[in-house]
Design a protein around this motif. Sequence first.
Motif, mmCIF file in Angstrom:
data_model
loop_
_atom_site.group_PDB
_atom_site.id
_atom_site.type_symbol
_atom_site.label_atom_id
_atom_site.label_comp_id
_atom_site.label_asym_id
_atom_site.label_seq_id
_atom_site.Cartn_x
_atom_site.Cartn_y
_atom_site.Cartn_z
ATOM 1 N N ARG A 1 -2.260 -7.567 -20.245
ATOM 2 C CA ARG A 1 -3.164 -8.543 -20.109
ATOM 3 C C ARG A 1 -4.284 -8.271 -18.857
ATOM 4 O O ARG A 1 -3.974 -7.358 -17.993
ATOM 5 N N PHE A 2 -5.315 -8.848 -18.857
ATOM 6 C CA PHE A 2 -6.678 -8.670 -18.140
ATOM 7 C C PHE A 2 -6.543 -9.731 -17.166
ATOM 8 O O PHE A 2 -6.429 -10.742 -17.442
ATOM 9 N N SER A 3 -6.802 -9.198 -15.839
ATOM 10 C CA SER A 3 -7.160 -10.109 -14.709
ATOM 11 C C SER A 3 -8.330 -9.882 -14.060
ATOM 12 O O SER A 3 -8.722 -8.851 -13.609
ATOM 13 N N PRO A 4 -9.128 -11.261 -14.029
ATOM 14 C CA PRO A 4 -10.529 -11.125 -13.131
ATOM 15 C C PRO A 4 -10.086 -11.336 -11.663
ATOM 16 O O PRO A 4 -8.668 -11.092 -11.283
ATOM 17 N N ARG A 5 -10.814 -11.062 -10.969
ATOM 18 C CA ARG A 5 -10.747 -11.443 -9.515
ATOM 19 C C ARG A 5 -11.715 -12.820 -9.163
ATOM 20 O O ARG A 5 -13.006 -12.620 -8.747
ATOM 21 N N LEU A 6 -11.190 -13.758 -9.608
ATOM 22 C CA LEU A 6 -11.954 -14.906 -9.648
ATOM 23 C C LEU A 6 -12.407 -15.367 -8.424
ATOM 24 O O LEU A 6 -13.615 -15.909 -8.265
ATOM 25 N N HIS A 7 -11.657 -15.182 -7.277
ATOM 26 C CA HIS A 7 -12.026 -15.795 -6.005
ATOM 27 C C HIS A 7 -13.356 -14.876 -5.651
ATOM 28 O O HIS A 7 -14.383 -15.608 -4.771
ATOM 29 N N VAL A 8 -13.430 -13.640 -5.916
ATOM 30 C CA VAL A 8 -14.641 -12.795 -5.609
ATOM 31 C C VAL A 8 -15.674 -13.287 -6.291
ATOM 32 O O VAL A 8 -16.965 -13.312 -5.836
ATOM 33 N N ASP A 9 -15.612 -13.543 -7.690
ATOM 34 C CA ASP A 9 -16.570 -14.076 -8.375
ATOM 35 C C ASP A 9 -17.366 -15.392 -7.944
ATOM 36 O O ASP A 9 -18.237 -15.585 -8.112
ATOM 37 N N LEU A 10 -16.261 -16.086 -7.540
ATOM 38 C CA LEU A 10 -16.564 -17.489 -7.238
ATOM 39 C C LEU A 10 -17.488 -17.528 -5.843
ATOM 40 O O LEU A 10 -18.476 -18.342 -5.441
ATOM 41 N N TYR A 11 -16.574 -16.864 -4.727
ATOM 42 C CA TYR A 11 -16.977 -17.049 -3.415
ATOM 43 C C TYR A 11 -17.467 -15.789 -2.881
ATOM 44 O O TYR A 11 -17.704 -15.772 -1.460
ATOM 45 N N GLY A 12 -17.501 -14.580 -3.456
ATOM 46 C CA GLY A 12 -17.841 -13.258 -2.850
ATOM 47 C C GLY A 12 -16.493 -13.094 -1.490
ATOM 48 O O GLY A 12 -15.685 -13.685 -1.832
ATOM 49 N N ASN A 13 -16.673 -11.675 -1.504
ATOM 50 C CA ASN A 13 -15.641 -10.843 -0.710
ATOM 51 C C ASN A 13 -15.546 -11.682 0.924
ATOM 52 O O ASN A 13 -16.062 -11.048 1.791
ATOM 53 N N ARG A 14 -14.865 -12.749 1.053
ATOM 54 C CA ARG A 14 -14.899 -13.320 2.399
ATOM 55 C C ARG A 14 -13.507 -13.757 2.761
ATOM 56 O O ARG A 14 -12.642 -13.989 1.634
ATOM 57 N N LEU B 1 -4.236 -19.482 6.784
ATOM 58 C CA LEU B 1 -3.732 -20.301 5.589
ATOM 59 C C LEU B 1 -4.756 -21.258 5.136
ATOM 60 O O LEU B 1 -5.754 -21.317 5.711
ATOM 61 N N PHE B 2 -4.782 -21.244 3.641
ATOM 62 C CA PHE B 2 -6.040 -21.971 3.239
ATOM 63 C C PHE B 2 -5.696 -22.347 1.697
ATOM 64 O O PHE B 2 -4.798 -21.955 1.192
ATOM 65 N N TYR B 3 -6.348 -23.295 1.254
ATOM 66 C CA TYR B 3 -6.271 -23.963 -0.081
ATOM 67 C C TYR B 3 -7.581 -23.544 -0.913
ATOM 68 O O TYR B 3 -8.779 -23.593 -0.745
ATOM 69 N N SER B 4 -7.133 -22.998 -2.200
ATOM 70 C CA SER B 4 -8.062 -22.200 -3.187
ATOM 71 C C SER B 4 -7.594 -22.320 -4.377
ATOM 72 O O SER B 4 -6.494 -23.054 -4.641
ATOM 73 N N LEU B 5 -8.229 -21.596 -5.349
ATOM 74 C CA LEU B 5 -7.779 -21.441 -6.597
ATOM 75 C C LEU B 5 -6.994 -19.849 -6.613
ATOM 76 O O LEU B 5 -7.684 -19.017 -6.044
ATOM 77 N N GLN B 6 -5.744 -19.903 -7.295
ATOM 78 C CA GLN B 6 -5.455 -18.513 -7.483
ATOM 79 C C GLN B 6 -6.078 -17.595 -8.188
ATOM 80 O O GLN B 6 -6.801 -18.171 -9.287
ATOM 81 N N GLY B 7 -6.686 -16.335 -7.628
ATOM 82 C CA GLY B 7 -7.864 -15.570 -8.247
ATOM 83 C C GLY B 7 -7.387 -14.643 -9.148
ATOM 84 O O GLY B 7 -8.224 -13.971 -9.906
ATOM 85 N N GLU B 8 -6.099 -14.314 -9.208
ATOM 86 C CA GLU B 8 -5.589 -13.170 -9.904
ATOM 87 C C GLU B 8 -4.325 -13.385 -10.628
ATOM 88 O O GLU B 8 -3.555 -14.246 -10.299
ATOM 89 N N GLY B 9 -4.052 -12.640 -11.775
ATOM 90 C CA GLY B 9 -2.570 -12.595 -12.490
ATOM 91 C C GLY B 9 -2.718 -13.862 -13.432
ATOM 92 O O GLY B 9 -3.508 -14.569 -13.754
ATOM 93 N N SER B 10 -1.405 -13.988 -13.834
ATOM 94 C CA SER B 10 -1.197 -15.065 -14.990
ATOM 95 C C SER B 10 -1.379 -16.506 -14.665
ATOM 96 O O SER B 10 -1.699 -17.402 -15.428
ATOM 97 N N LEU B 11 -1.486 -16.547 -13.226
ATOM 98 C CA LEU B 11 -1.895 -18.204 -12.914
ATOM 99 C C LEU B 11 -3.181 -18.336 -12.219
ATOM 100 O O LEU B 11 -3.398 -19.230 -11.499
ATOM 101 N N VAL B 12 -4.032 -17.665 -12.898
ATOM 102 C CA VAL B 12 -5.593 -17.601 -12.268
ATOM 103 C C VAL B 12 -5.934 -18.836 -12.502
ATOM 104 O O VAL B 12 -5.740 -19.432 -13.515
#
Length: 227
Positions: free
Chosen positions: A211-224, A6-17
Motif C-alpha cells: 500500500r502507498f501512504s502519502p504524508r498528508l500533514h506535510v502536503d496540507l500544512y508543511g513541515n511544522r 498534544l494537538f488535534y489534526s488529521l492522521q497524515g500517514e498509513g491506513s487511517l490517513v
Amino acid sequence: MKIAELFYSLQGEGSLVGVPSFFIRTSGCNLRCAWCDTPYTSWRPEGTELSLEQILDEWRAHRARHVVVTGGEPMIAPEIVPLTNRLREAGAHITIETAGTVAPPVACDLMSISPKLANSTPPAGAEGGWAARHERLRIQPGVLAELMRRYEYQLKFVVQGAADLEEVRALVCQLGAPAERVILMPEGVSPEVLRERSLWIAEACKEEGYRFSPRLHVDLYGNRRGV
Ligand code: SF4
C-alpha cells in the motif's frame, strides 16, 4: 509523562490517513534517525511533564474518538501502559506509532510499526556514539513478530531510494507479513521531494502489492509542529 505536544489534526500517514485524530506526542526515543522529522523528541528532546489526567482532559476537550500515540518512541515512555489503558476505558480508538524495538503490554487498536531501514542510520561520528547504537537496535525481529502477533498492525516503511526496497522485501519475507499489511511512504519534508519520490514508490507498490501512504500533514500544512 514527558509530552512534546498534544494537538488535534488529521492522521497524515498509513491506513487511517485522513481520520480526525487527537495526537499525543511523547518526548524521548531509543533511536536517532539521520532524517528524524521530530528531532525535538529524539536528538534534543523537549517537553513538559503532564499527568495522565491532564492529557486525558485535553483529549476530551476535542471529542475525537481516534487517538494517535506517537513520539519519539512512545513505547519507552514510563506511563505508556496506564495511559493506553485509560484511553481504552474511555472508549478511544488507539493507534500507536512505533519503530517496533520494544513491546510493553499496551492497549492498542492499530499498532503502526515503522521498522527503521539502513537509510535511517546516522553517519559514523554522529554525536553520542549514536551511529553504532542506532544500527544495533533499529531492527528487532523478535519484537516485531511479537507485536504482529498481539495486535492489529501495519508495517510502514520510510523509503528514500530504490535500494531500500530490497531491504523491505527481505524483512517482510522474514516476518511472513502479507503484502497488504505493508505500506511504503516517501521520506521527505518538502512537497517537491515527496512528489518526486511518491511517483516511483507508487509504481513499486503496484508491483509488490504493497500500500502507498502519502504524508498528508506535510502536503496540507508543511513541515511544522502541532499538525
Ligand atoms: S524512531 Fe522516530 S522519533 Fe526516533 S529518531 Fe527515528 S524518526 Fe525520530
